[in-house]
Motif scaffolding. Structure first.
Motif, PDB file in Angstrom:
ATOM      1  N   SER A  52       1.837  67.441 -30.381  1.00  0.00           N
ATOM      2  CA  SER A  52       1.173  68.064 -29.236  1.00  0.00           C
ATOM      3  C   SER A  52       0.717  69.464 -29.614  1.00  0.00           C
ATOM      4  CB  SER A  52       2.134  68.130 -28.055  1.00  0.00           C
ATOM      5  OG  SER A  52       3.218  68.958 -28.378  1.00  0.00           O
ATOM      6  N   ALA A  53      -0.094  70.033 -28.745  1.00  0.00           N
ATOM      7  CA  ALA A  53      -0.656  71.354 -29.010  1.00  0.00           C
ATOM      8  C   ALA A  53       0.466  72.363 -29.235  1.00  0.00           C
ATOM      9  CB  ALA A  53      -1.522  71.783 -27.838  1.00  0.00           C
ATOM     10  N   ARG A  54       0.266  73.227 -30.185  1.00  0.00           N
ATOM     11  CA  ARG A  54       1.217  74.290 -30.378  1.00  0.00           C
ATOM     12  C   ARG A  54       0.948  75.354 -29.325  1.00  0.00           C
ATOM     13  NH1 ARG A  54       2.860  74.507 -36.496  1.00  0.00           N
ATOM     14  NH2 ARG A  54       4.522  75.557 -35.375  1.00  0.00           N
ATOM     15  N   THR A  55       1.931  76.176 -29.099  1.00  0.00           N
ATOM     16  CA  THR A  55       1.788  77.185 -28.064  1.00  0.00           C
ATOM     17  C   THR A  55       1.941  78.576 -28.639  1.00  0.00           C
ATOM     18  OG1 THR A  55       2.595  75.690 -26.342  1.00  0.00           O
ATOM     19  CG2 THR A  55       2.725  78.038 -25.894  1.00  0.00           C
ATOM     20  N   GLY A  99      11.246  81.634 -26.392  1.00  0.00           N
ATOM     21  CA  GLY A  99      11.709  80.257 -26.281  1.00  0.00           C
ATOM     22  C   GLY A  99      10.609  79.279 -25.930  1.00  0.00           C
ATOM     23  N   ALA A 101       7.301  79.564 -26.981  1.00  0.00           N
ATOM     24  CA  ALA A 101       6.149  79.626 -27.871  1.00  0.00           C
ATOM     25  C   ALA A 101       6.529  79.269 -29.302  1.00  0.00           C
ATOM     26  CB  ALA A 101       5.530  81.017 -27.826  1.00  0.00           C
ATOM     27  N   ASP A 102       5.543  78.851 -30.061  1.00  0.00           N
ATOM     28  CA  ASP A 102       5.755  78.531 -31.471  1.00  0.00           C
ATOM     29  C   ASP A 102       5.416  79.713 -32.364  1.00  0.00           C
ATOM     30  OD1 ASP A 102       6.377  75.704 -31.017  1.00  0.00           O
ATOM     31  OD2 ASP A 102       4.301  75.591 -30.359  1.00  0.00           O
ATOM     32  N   PRO A 120      15.167  82.842 -34.849  1.00  0.00           N
ATOM     33  CA  PRO A 120      14.897  83.284 -36.202  1.00  0.00           C
ATOM     34  C   PRO A 120      13.562  82.768 -36.718  1.00  0.00           C
ATOM     35  CG  PRO A 120      16.491  81.512 -36.198  1.00  0.00           C
ATOM     36  CD  PRO A 120      16.239  81.861 -34.780  1.00  0.00           C
ATOM     37  N   ASN A 121      12.874  83.628 -37.403  1.00  0.00           N
ATOM     38  CA  ASN A 121      11.681  83.218 -38.125  1.00  0.00           C
ATOM     39  C   ASN A 121      10.534  82.671 -37.298  1.00  0.00           C
ATOM     40  OD1 ASN A 121      12.615  84.058 -40.516  1.00  0.00           O
ATOM     41  ND2 ASN A 121      12.186  82.132 -41.587  1.00  0.00           N
ATOM     42  N   LEU A 122      10.469  83.091 -36.084  1.00  0.00           N
ATOM     43  CA  LEU A 122       9.286  82.770 -35.311  1.00  0.00           C
ATOM     44  C   LEU A 122       8.162  83.632 -35.874  1.00  0.00           C
ATOM     45  CD1 LEU A 122       8.643  81.080 -32.795  1.00  0.00           C
ATOM     46  CD2 LEU A 122       9.055  83.103 -31.422  1.00  0.00           C
ATOM     47  N   LEU A 273       0.691  82.366 -40.827  1.00  0.00           N
ATOM     48  CA  LEU A 273       2.148  82.500 -40.908  1.00  0.00           C
ATOM     49  C   LEU A 273       2.835  81.236 -40.399  1.00  0.00           C
ATOM     50  CD1 LEU A 273       2.629  86.160 -39.625  1.00  0.00           C
ATOM     51  CD2 LEU A 273       2.936  85.346 -41.962  1.00  0.00           C
ATOM     52  N   ALA A 274       2.292  80.672 -39.341  1.00  0.00           N
ATOM     53  CA  ALA A 274       2.914  79.493 -38.735  1.00  0.00           C
ATOM     54  C   ALA A 274       2.822  78.283 -39.654  1.00  0.00           C
ATOM     55  CB  ALA A 274       2.254  79.182 -37.396  1.00  0.00           C
ATOM     56  N   GLY A 276       2.387  78.548 -42.934  1.00  0.00           N
ATOM     57  CA  GLY A 276       2.786  78.919 -44.291  1.00  0.00           C
ATOM     58  C   GLY A 276       3.872  77.986 -44.803  1.00  0.00           C
ATOM     59  N   ALA A 278       7.204  76.717 -46.732  1.00  0.00           N
ATOM     60  CA  ALA A 278       8.551  77.277 -46.688  1.00  0.00           C
ATOM     61  C   ALA A 278       8.754  78.295 -47.807  1.00  0.00           C
ATOM     62  CB  ALA A 278       9.573  76.161 -46.818  1.00  0.00           C
ATOM     63  N   GLY A 279       9.281  79.421 -47.426  1.00  0.00           N
ATOM     64  CA  GLY A 279       9.636  80.423 -48.424  1.00  0.00           C
ATOM     65  C   GLY A 279       8.468  81.256 -48.919  1.00  0.00           C
TER      66      GLY A 279
ATOM     67  N   GLU B  36      14.749  81.226 -45.170  1.00  0.00           N
ATOM     68  CA  GLU B  36      14.171  80.707 -46.406  1.00  0.00           C
ATOM     69  C   GLU B  36      13.245  79.522 -46.136  1.00  0.00           C
ATOM     70  OE1 GLU B  36      13.371  80.176 -50.376  1.00  0.00           O
ATOM     71  OE2 GLU B  36      14.367  81.868 -49.380  1.00  0.00           O
ATOM     72  N   LEU B  37      13.704  78.644 -45.253  1.00  0.00           N
ATOM     73  CA  LEU B  37      12.968  77.403 -44.992  1.00  0.00           C
ATOM     74  C   LEU B  37      11.935  77.567 -43.894  1.00  0.00           C
ATOM     75  CD1 LEU B  37      16.044  75.049 -45.106  1.00  0.00           C
ATOM     76  CD2 LEU B  37      14.227  75.181 -46.806  1.00  0.00           C
ATOM     77  N   HIS B  40      12.518  77.033 -37.433  1.00  0.00           N
ATOM     78  CA  HIS B  40      12.940  77.487 -36.114  1.00  0.00           C
ATOM     79  C   HIS B  40      13.025  76.287 -35.196  1.00  0.00           C
ATOM     80  CE1 HIS B  40       8.583  77.739 -35.314  1.00  0.00           C
ATOM     81  NE2 HIS B  40       8.934  77.406 -34.097  1.00  0.00           N
ATOM     82  N   ARG B  43      11.157  73.547 -29.615  1.00  0.00           N
ATOM     83  CA  ARG B  43      11.213  73.799 -28.178  1.00  0.00           C
ATOM     84  C   ARG B  43      11.496  72.512 -27.421  1.00  0.00           C
ATOM     85  NH1 ARG B  43       6.491  74.694 -25.958  1.00  0.00           N
ATOM     86  NH2 ARG B  43       5.214  74.116 -27.743  1.00  0.00           N
TER      87      ARG B  43
END
Lengths: 299, 299
Positions: A52-55, A99, A101-102, A120-122, A273-274, A276, A278-279, B36-37, B40, B43
């Motif tokens: 589904s669509a990312r937010t 919480g 959003a992606d 973490p890592n959003l 970034l989204a 990207g 891993a690592g 690292e990975l 997240h 949702r």
DNA sequence: CTGAAAGCGCTTACAG
DNA sequence: CTGAAAGCGCTTACAG
């Protein structure tokens, strides 16, 4: 839901999603039951199982300020183009937004708590942030060149006693003006950004640098009320480049930023970034967008 | 995610959600692996299993128009108060929005397709809709009284040849003005809402009713450019009541709607519909918000 | 055309 | 402090 309609779950799915391979009579019966029960499918159940669509979370200040509204308008349009939804929030409610959003884009400098706390890592892209965050992308504003141009413009027109209006805490934009005046050998005092003409008149300024365009509009109105000629007696400069500066009298000269470009850069960066791997962090998660000086009637 | 970190799923949950009952060393190791990975949590997975904020879809026109921006600002604030998130979309992308929201509020009249298509029984509240939809709540605008007041005000000041600017298709707001003038025995011609002074001057109007405030601002600027005195030669009225009408010269008289009240009413209604018990519709899912006339400098 | 089974990614008890 | 089991509400193959 499937119980009262007297059918199985997957028949409900077929009816509700208008899928083929279902008896029209059955579908109607299921839809009627759905309506009756005020049923609608869970976004979560569905989201878990089909792409589904990312937010995108968009964090902006008061939309009443056209500066934020214009940015939001472009982000909305660009996000739709890329198939993203957009959840918006004003600064107070950042945590919830995280919480929902992606990825997050926006003026995190306005937020009470650091963005990303609790998740973490959003991916986060900060626009014009007060300081760089190592894990976040950011859009930086380049003001020096345009500020110098504005100052040169004012000096050429005889400005000798400029006043710069600023936040209590001090801001880069005001500092840039003070510095640019100093380079030219002119001292610029800094005063509170909400000061009115009654506060300012005793200093006999011949130019006012507002904190932003909205502040500039306010000054123009205040000066008109006191029969102070603009630009003859006092010149006024705003910051932001709102389209509405064209509609006030006189039109407001301003340090403009291209918000469409800001939105585009921020979206590009956050999508990068989204997605990207891993690592792997992108080479340099920073984009610079320059201001430019727009000379209009108020100077 | 749990595999590379060498722990179980629920230990990941504990680390990521900062829950008690986990060895600090373990938590750090998990968080490091998460970073690292670029992990997240989903949702959807989370939403399925724990109560989370509901999401309101907000459907507005171009946020560049302060009218929509002001409404959105209030909706955002009120929704946050009630613990709702807000997904926004401009008219084209309604369908996606429906999949992303638990309820929808907005100017559905702008949409290309009917709201709710594809998702049965999503609570919907339409603002100032062109026609009533049986299953939806709606916020209706009451313009007659304020329009009559505006017309009386214009007539008292000598208006005899008013012009009403309108959409090609015609709109209730323009019709209300034409009717109110007719009641007073004055004929008002209707012209295209984008007409400029060069188009209008041949008709020698002594009053112009803009389609909205933005149109009013445009007219004021156009009239000033042609050295037409406002309000001496021509009076100008806008519609919407934008705060910015205070900043133009002369200040724009306008038919104002209290957008904060509209937002409040729409939110109350949609929450009521969303929480309504199965099968039971609220007594009357309609709220009426009146315009009021604000006489300012342009008339 | 309709239904039983499996699984999406999480969290909440419950065992150890 | 850590993990194995059950289940949230859906959809996607697969059987009948």
């Amino acid at each position: 839901m499937s119980r009262p309609a007297g059918v199985s779950r997957q028949t409900v799915t077929r009816a509700v999603n208008d899928m083929p391979g279902i008896n029209p009579g059955t579908r109607d019966r299921v839809l009627a039951a759905a309506r009756e029960l005020n049923y609608h499918p869970s976004r979560f159940g569905r989201g878990l199982v089909k792409p589904s669509a990312r937010t995108l979370g968009l964090l902006v200040g008061d939309l009443t300020n056209p500066y934020y509204a214009d940015l939001a308008a472009t982000v909305l349009r660009l996000a739709a183009t890329r198939g993203w939804n957009v959840v918006m929030a004003e600064p107070g409610s950042v945590a919830d937004l995280v919480g929902a959003a992606d990825a997050v884009v926006g003026f995190t400098g306005l937020a009470l708590e650091p963005p990303g706390a609790g998740a973490p890592n959003l991916p986060v892209v900060e626009i014009d942030p007060p300081r760089a965050h190592p894990a976040h992308g950011r859009i930086e504003f380049e003001r020096r060149a345009a500020t110098r141009e504005a100052v040169r413009h004012l000096l050429e027109r005889g400005t000798r006693r400029p006043l710069v209006l600023d936040l209590p805490g001090g801001s880069p934009r005001a500092a840039a003006f003070v510095d640019a005046f100093a380079e030219a050998g002119v001292h610029a005092d800094v005063v509170d950004r909400d000061a009115g003409w009654v506060d300012l008149a005793p200093r006999a300024p011949d130019a006012l640098v507002a904190f932003n365009d909205l502040g500039g509009f306010r000054l123009l109105r205040d000066l008109a009320a006191h029969d102070v000629g603009v630009p003859q007696q006092v010149r006024v400069v705003g910051v932001d480049g709102l389209a509405l500066g064209e509609f006030v009298t006189p039109r407001l000269s301003t340090l403009a930023i291209d918000l469409a470009e800001v939105a585009r850069a921020a979206l590009d960066l956050v999508v990068q970034l989204a997605q990207g791997s891993a690592g792997g962090s992108p080479e340099d998660p920073v984009r610079v967008v320059p201001h430019r000086f727009l000379a209009r009637g108020s100077t």
